[in-house]
Design a protein around this motif. Structure first.
Motif, PDB file in Angstrom:
ATOM      1  N   SER A   1      37.399  37.117  51.898  1.00 41.30           N
ATOM      2  CA  SER A   1      39.100  36.811  50.910  1.00 41.30           C
ATOM      3  C   SER A   1      39.906  37.293  50.002  1.00 41.30           C
ATOM      4  O   SER A   1      39.299  37.153  48.724  1.00 41.30           O
ATOM      5  N   ILE A   2      41.028  37.846  50.574  1.00 35.63           N
ATOM      6  CA  ILE A   2      41.400  37.980  49.620  1.00 35.63           C
ATOM      7  C   ILE A   2      43.299  37.067  49.449  1.00 35.63           C
ATOM      8  O   ILE A   2      44.146  37.031  50.582  1.00 35.63           O
ATOM      9  N   ASN A   3      43.327  36.658  48.430  1.00 33.78           N
ATOM     10  CA  ASN A   3      44.440  35.585  48.142  1.00 33.78           C
ATOM     11  C   ASN A   3      44.496  34.605  49.150  1.00 33.78           C
ATOM     12  O   ASN A   3      45.323  34.542  49.730  1.00 33.78           O
ATOM     13  N   GLY A   4      43.747  33.803  49.112  1.00 26.47           N
ATOM     14  CA  GLY A   4      43.905  32.725  50.493  1.00 26.47           C
ATOM     15  C   GLY A   4      43.834  33.165  51.837  1.00 26.47           C
ATOM     16  O   GLY A   4      44.279  32.624  53.027  1.00 26.47           O
ATOM     17  N   GLU A   5      43.393  34.627  52.085  1.00 23.25           N
ATOM     18  CA  GLU A   5      43.488  35.596  53.612  1.00 23.25           C
ATOM     19  C   GLU A   5      42.845  35.965  53.907  1.00 23.25           C
ATOM     20  O   GLU A   5      41.612  36.409  53.698  1.00 23.25           O
TER      21      GLU A   5
ATOM     22  N   GLU B   1      36.897  32.713  44.975  1.00 24.42           N
ATOM     23  CA  GLU B   1      36.747  33.908  46.108  1.00 24.42           C
ATOM     24  C   GLU B   1      35.951  34.914  45.960  1.00 24.42           C
ATOM     25  O   GLU B   1      35.123  34.762  47.011  1.00 24.42           O
ATOM     26  N   ASP B   2      36.136  35.582  44.645  1.00 27.79           N
ATOM     27  CA  ASP B   2      35.692  36.476  44.293  1.00 27.79           C
ATOM     28  C   ASP B   2      33.628  36.359  44.753  1.00 27.79           C
ATOM     29  O   ASP B   2      32.933  36.746  45.458  1.00 27.79           O
TER      30      ASP B   2
ATOM     31  N   LYS C   1      42.049  46.274  49.788  1.00 32.79           N
ATOM     32  CA  LYS C   1      42.265  45.794  49.914  1.00 32.79           C
ATOM     33  C   LYS C   1      43.798  44.520  48.915  1.00 32.79           C
ATOM     34  O   LYS C   1      44.186  44.179  49.296  1.00 32.79           O
ATOM     35  N   GLU C   2      43.884  44.901  47.709  1.00 31.12           N
ATOM     36  CA  GLU C   2      44.294  44.206  46.993  1.00 31.12           C
ATOM     37  C   GLU C   2      44.691  45.015  45.422  1.00 31.12           C
ATOM     38  O   GLU C   2      43.735  46.219  45.303  1.00 31.12           O
TER      39      GLU C   2
ATOM     40  N   LYS D   1      46.194  49.231  46.282  1.00 32.34           N
ATOM     41  CA  LYS D   1      46.256  48.641  47.636  1.00 32.34           C
ATOM     42  C   LYS D   1      47.057  49.477  48.662  1.00 32.34           C
ATOM     43  O   LYS D   1      47.783  49.663  48.845  1.00 32.34           O
TER      44      LYS D   1
END
Length: 246
Positions: free
Chosen positions: A161-165, A110-111, A190-191, A195
């Motif tokens: 993309s953050i944790n699949g979203e 994701e990163d 975002k995380e 957060k």
């Protein structure tokens, strides 16, 4: 008929207001691009290398940040005399040093995806040709920040993309109405443990380097950073970007 006429009039007024706001956003952005050096000079940049000092709890930490037009990024820090790579990204894959174990670790998928979306588009400035990048800029209005009257612009970049979203990537920028430069930015975290909080960055002390102006004093999360030197158009060492597993 009166209701229809009123609706049409209101619609025209709304559309007219939207057009004015859009126009104001471009006016502010165009003045900014011209002020810091102009579109032609910014487009000609191939890379930037920034040598700075971060003040952390009274300790000065040398930091070196390199970015290139083709999406490469290298961030190195010198902690108590020991140099380490904080971020290394070659445009396709990347790695970083785990500050707990002090070992090199490859970036999560994701990163990598997020960096691919921003690395080339945000160089050398996210506002340069922002529409061609798929970004959207909205003029919010005027707001005073720390005694300085500013134009507030909302910049929406490609989703992250953050944790699949897929999450909207939104940052608010504040442009000094007098000097036409960015003096502050705000973005929601975002995380992680912070957060939902706003991450604020401040920029000041703009100085000219080969015809282009950069902020030489910055503050992120309350951490002061002072730029010592900026070098333009120097190649990033490809070997320094290679993953170094121990």
């Amino acid at each position: 008929m009166k209701k229809i006429s009123l609706f049409v009039s209101s619609l025209i007024l709304l559309l007219g207001t939207t057009q004015v706001l859009a126009q104001n956003a471009d006016e502010v952005i165009n003045k900014y691009i011209e002020t810091i050096g102009g579109k032609q000079k910014l487009e000609a940049l191939s890379s930037t290398k920034m040598e700075l000092v971060a003040n952390y709890q009274g300790m000065e930490i040398p930091v070196e940040v390199s970015n290139s037009k083709d999406g490469k990024m290298l961030v190195k820090i010198n902690l108590m005399g020991k140099e380490m790579t904080q971020v290394a990204f070659d445009g396709v894959s990347g790695w970083s040093t785990n500050m707990m174990t002090m070992k090199a670790e490859k970036m999560a998928s994701e990163d990598i995806e997020n960096m691919k979306n921003t690395a080339t588009r945000d160089f050398p400035d996210p506002f340069l040709n922002y529409q061609q990048k798929g970004y959207k800029a909205e003029y919010i209005g005027k707001e005073t920040k720390e005694g300085t009257e500013c134009h507030k612009i909302k910049l929406t970049k490609l989703p992250q993309s953050i944790n699949g979203e897929k999450i909207d990537d939104v940052t608010f920028y504040y442009f000094d109405t007098e000097n036409n430069v960015v003096v502050m930015s705000e973005a929601e975290i975002k995380e992680g443990p912070m957060k939902g909080q706003m991450a604020t960055s401040k920029m000041s002390n703009y100085q000219e380097v080969d015809g282009i102006y950069f902020p030489f004093t910055m503050n992120q999360f309350g951490q002061e950073m002072t730029v010592k030197k900026i070098t333009l158009n120097s190649a990033i060492d490809s070997k320094a970007l290679e993953f170094k597993a121990e």
